[in-house]
Write an enzyme that holds these catalytic residues in place. Sequence first.
Site, mmCIF file in Angstrom:
data_model
loop_
_atom_site.group_PDB
_atom_site.id
_atom_site.type_symbol
_atom_site.label_atom_id
_atom_site.label_comp_id
_atom_site.label_asym_id
_atom_site.label_seq_id
_atom_site.Cartn_x
_atom_site.Cartn_y
_atom_site.Cartn_z
ATOM 1 C CG HIS A 98 2.045 -1.507 10.093
ATOM 2 N ND1 HIS A 98 0.868 -1.095 10.678
ATOM 3 C CD2 HIS A 98 2.012 -1.053 8.820
ATOM 4 C CE1 HIS A 98 0.159 -0.426 9.774
ATOM 5 N NE2 HIS A 98 0.835 -0.395 8.648
ATOM 6 C CG HIS A 116 -0.429 4.696 2.409
ATOM 7 N ND1 HIS A 116 0.673 4.629 3.237
ATOM 8 C CD2 HIS A 116 -0.941 3.442 2.360
ATOM 9 C CE1 HIS A 116 0.813 3.382 3.688
ATOM 10 N NE2 HIS A 116 -0.152 2.639 3.163
ATOM 11 C CD GLU A 124 -3.195 3.392 5.420
ATOM 12 O OE1 GLU A 124 -4.095 2.541 5.613
ATOM 13 O OE2 GLU A 124 -2.046 3.277 5.889
ATOM 14 C CD GLU A 125 0.860 3.016 7.584
ATOM 15 O OE1 GLU A 125 0.043 2.581 8.416
ATOM 16 O OE2 GLU A 125 1.376 2.313 6.690
ATOM 17 C CG ASP A 184 2.209 -0.301 4.544
ATOM 18 O OD1 ASP A 184 1.436 0.306 3.794
ATOM 19 O OD2 ASP A 184 2.031 -0.370 5.777
ATOM 20 C CG ASP A 224 -2.032 0.044 1.603
ATOM 21 O OD1 ASP A 224 -0.879 -0.296 1.928
ATOM 22 O OD2 ASP A 224 -2.740 0.787 2.298
ATOM 23 C CG ASP A 284 1.208 7.961 5.454
ATOM 24 O OD1 ASP A 284 0.708 7.441 4.430
ATOM 25 O OD2 ASP A 284 0.670 7.885 6.577
HETATM 26 ZN ZN ZN Z 1 -0.513 0.645 3.742
HETATM 27 ZN ZN ZN Z 2 0.443 0.477 6.744
#
Ligand code: ZN
Ligand code: ZN
Lengths: 479, 479
Positions: free
Chosen positions: B450, B98, B167-168, B133, B200, B100
Site C-alpha cells: 500500500h 487477491h 480485495e483492495e 500484496d 496476504d 487486484d
Molecule cells: Zn492484500
Molecule cells: Zn492490500
Amino acid sequence: MPAPATFLSYIDDHAEGFIQRLAEAVAIPSISGNAAHRQDVFRMGAWLQGQLNILGVQTKSVDLGRHVMDGQELPLPPAIFGRIGDDPKKKTVLIYGHYDVQPAEKSDGWDTEPFKLVVDSTSGRLIGRGSTDDKGPILGWLNVLEAHKSLGLELPVNLRFCFEGMEESGSEGLDELIASEAAKGKDGWFGGVDCVCISDNYWLNTRTPCLTYGLRGLAYFKVTVSGPARDLHSGAFGRSVHEPMTDLALLMSKLVAPDGTILVPGVDEMVATASAEERAIYEALDYDIKDVEESAGAPIAISSDKATVLMGRMRYPSLSLHGIEGAFYGAGAKTVIPASVSGKFSIRLVPPQTPDKVEPLVIEYLKAEFAKLNSKNKLKIENLHGGKPWVADHRHWNYEAAKRATEAVYKRSPDLTREGGSIPVTLTFAESLNVNVLLLPMGRGDDGAHSTNEKLDRSNFIEGSKLLGTYLYEVGADA
Amino acid sequence: MPAPATFLSYIDDHAEGFIQRLAEAVAIPSISGNAAHRQDVFRMGAWLQGQLNILGVQTKSVDLGRHVMDGQELPLPPAIFGRIGDDPKKKTVLIYGHYDVQPAEKSDGWDTEPFKLVVDSTSGRLIGRGSTDDKGPILGWLNVLEAHKSLGLELPVNLRFCFEGMEESGSEGLDELIASEAAKGKDGWFGGVDCVCISDNYWLNTRTPCLTYGLRGLAYFKVTVSGPARDLHSGAFGRSVHEPMTDLALLMSKLVAPDGTILVPGVDEMVATASAEERAIYEALDYDIKDVEESAGAPIAISSDKATVLMGRMRYPSLSLHGIEGAFYGAGAKTVIPASVSGKFSIRLVPPQTPDKVEPLVIEYLKAEFAKLNSKNKLKIENLHGGKPWVADHRHWNYEAAKRATEAVYKRSPDLTREGGSIPVTLTFAESLNVNVLLLPMGRGDDGAHSTNEKLDRSNFIEGSKLLGTYLYEVGADA
Ligand SMILES: [Zn+2]
Ligand SMILES: [Zn+2]
Ligand SMILES: [Zn+2]
Ligand SMILES: [Zn+2]
C-alpha cells in the site's frame, strides 16, 4: 444645533438620485480578495475620488505599494485621502470607510445579480454586494456633501476623509500609513482632527439605532501535537504508540467549558465582573435572547439570563475551538492515526486583556496540562495572530452628538453597544490620533454583510444620510 | 512428510523464470479502486485463470455483478475458482489470494516505475506494485503447481482456489459468494475443504517467519454535535451560544486515555487479562519496542514494557480518534464556530468483543457524558461499520503443519502472531466453512504494501514458494 430643515428635505427629495449613485457604485465589483478583480478596486477608488472632487473635496490618492496574493504580485489599491474646510473655529471630523467589497457570485445562492443593485419596492430593500458594507455608508457622506453644495450651505465642521480599498483583505498597508500620517502632526492630512467617525457596522437588530463603543480583540492559537513520522494505520499501531489525537483532544477539552467559562487560569480573572449598573445597560438593550437565537438559527443561547448572554458576546472574553488541521476531516470512515495534529482556537479579548498578556497564560497552561499526560509525543504552541480590544468613552461629546442626532432623526435614543468582533482600524485611529472614535452604523443587523443577498434598507440609506449630516451639526454645536 | 528434494531444487533452479512470471503479473495495473483501470483488473483475472489452466487446474470465473464507483456503474471483476485433485484419501486445502492491487503512480514518490518489476540485484529486492500484496504469494502457489507438473510429482493434497479482484476495494460480492458456495456443501467448489490457507500478510520484522492466528475486529463510530443552523462568526457569537466543538472536544477526550486505556466502561473489562503463560508468548516474539518505534518513525511506544506494547497491538482492544468532519481543517486562522461537527473514532476489537456488544456501551456512555454537559446542542451517534475479531486455534494440525514447514525451509521456528488490523475474508471462511484458517505470510514487515516502492525480497519469493509447497506436504502427512 439641529440640522437645517432644508438639508433634511434635500435628502428626502433626492432619494432616487442617491439610490442611482449607489447603483453605480455597486456595479463596480471591487473585490479586494480576488486578483482578477484588482483593476475593479482601482476603478472604484478612482470613481470615489472623482465624486469627492465634484463635491468640492480636495483629494489625494496614496500609493500603498505592492503585495503578493494568490501567488501573484499585485499593486495595492490606494488609500483616498480627502479634506474640505479649514476653519480653525470649527471642529474637525475624520471619516473612515472602505470602497472594496467581499466576493459574490450569483451561484453562491444570490436571488439576484450581486453587482446589479436591485430596488425591491415591496420590502424597501436595496439589494447588492456592498450596499451596506461599506458603499452605502460612504455614499451617505457623499449625499451630505451634495446637499450642502447644492443648497449653498456651509458645512458645520471641517471634514477629513480616509477611504481604503483593502479592508476585506487585511487592510494591508493602512496601519503604517495612518501611523506615519499621524506622526506628521499639524502638517499631515490628519492634522487637527478632533474625533473620528466610522460607519462600518450594524444595528444589533432591525429596529433600534445604536452607537458602538467597544470591540473585542483576538488572540489566535495553534497547538500542535506530533508523534509518528507519518500517518499510521490504527490496526497496526492502535494501543502500541502514543497517538497525537488522543493528547490533542484532551488538551482542547481543557480550554473552555460548555457554559463558555474559559478554563485557562487567569484569563477570565483578568476581567472585572460587571457592576449592577453596567449589567443594567445590557438588560436595557433592545436585543434579546430570542434575537441571538434567531440569528444563530437554533435555541442554543448559553444562558436563560439575557444580560449573561449579551455580556458573553460583548463584554466578556470568549474562547472558541475552530477545528483541527492534520486529522481526518472527510466523509466516510478512515482508520488513520494522524501523525501530527494542530488544534486551532482563539480567544476574543476585552480590556484589560491584550494578546501579549494572554499568550503566556495559554502557553504555560497547555504545557502544564500536556506534561500531566505523560505522553512521548511533542507539543508546540503558536500564537498565529492577534489584536487588542478597544473600548471608547461613550460619555464623550462625540457620542453625545451622535446620540442627539439619532434622537432627532429616529425619534428615539440609540442603544449603546459593544461588538464581539474586531474592526482593527478603529484601534489604529484611537491610538495614533489619540482622539475619541465613534462607530455610527447605518445598516441593520440582518443586512447580511459578507453573505448572500446583502442589502441596505432604503429607509436606512435615506434616514442614515440624514443621521450622518445631523451628527456633523451636533458635533459642530459643541465647538 | 518433508517435501521431496526434487521439488525444492526445482524451485531454486527455476527462480529466474518465476521472477519473469511475477514481472508479467506486475505489468498488469490491476487497480480495483480506479474505474479507469477496471479493464486491467479483468485482464489480470483472465491472465491468472490462463496460468491455472496451463498448470492443470480446473477453473471457473464467477461473475459478481455490477457496482457503482466514482459515480459510474461498473462490472465487478470475477472471482476465480479453481480445483485440482479429488483423492478422498487426501486432505483438501483451500487457498485464497487477491489479484487486484492498490493504486500507484511514479509521482507518489516511487523511485522506479510501479508497474515494471525491477530486480535490484544489490539488495535482492523485487520492486513493483503488487510484488508482495498479493501477486507474489499467488505466484508462489503457481510455482508449486509448475514444479509438480514439470517433475511429474503427485500433489500431496487436493487443492481448491478462491482468488478475488476486489480485495483492495472492500471485497464487494465475495462474502455472499462464499456463503452461497459453502451452503452447497459437498456439491459446491468448497465441498470437502479441510482447512484454509491465506497468504496476504507479513512477518512482523525482516528476520523471522511467522504464522498469524488472530486479527482484531472493528467498530467505527461517528459522534455528531449540532447546534446553530449555519457556521457562526466567533466574534459575534463567542460566549453567547453553546458551541458544538466545545462539547465534541469534551466527549472525544473521554473516550481514551493517553496510555491507551479505553474509558468507555465495560469495553476493556470485556477482555480477560493475559495469563503469565500468554504474556510469555509476547515476551518471546522476535519483535521489540524498537521495531515498533522504527516502523512508527519515532520513540513513542505506549510503554517501556515489551509485552504491554505488543499485546496493545495484537491482543487488547484499542480506541483511536481519527478526526473531525465539519470543523475548520485548513491551514491558517479562520474564526469560525462550526455549526455541526462529527468526531470519528474506532475501536479495534478482540474476542469476545463484537461490534454488537460494544455499540450499546459506546452509545450509552456518550449519551450520559453529553447529558452532563448541560448543552442545548444536539447529539447523534452512528456506528458506521464494523467487523468481528478472529482468533484461530494455533494448536490445530493446520498450524502444526505450517510450523514444521517453516522449520524445514527457514531452519527456525516461526513466531506465532496476532495482527492489529483486519482481513475480513478470514472470518468469512472460518464461519462459512467451519474449518481452521491459517495466515501464512510470504513477505517481510518492511515490504511497504500500500506504500511507495513496494517490494518482495527475492529470497522471500523463492524460499516462500518452497514454504508453501512444503506446507502442503506437511498437511498431507497429517492425513
Ligand atoms: Zn492484500
Ligand atoms: Zn492490500
Ligand atoms: Zn466593512
Ligand atoms: Zn466587510
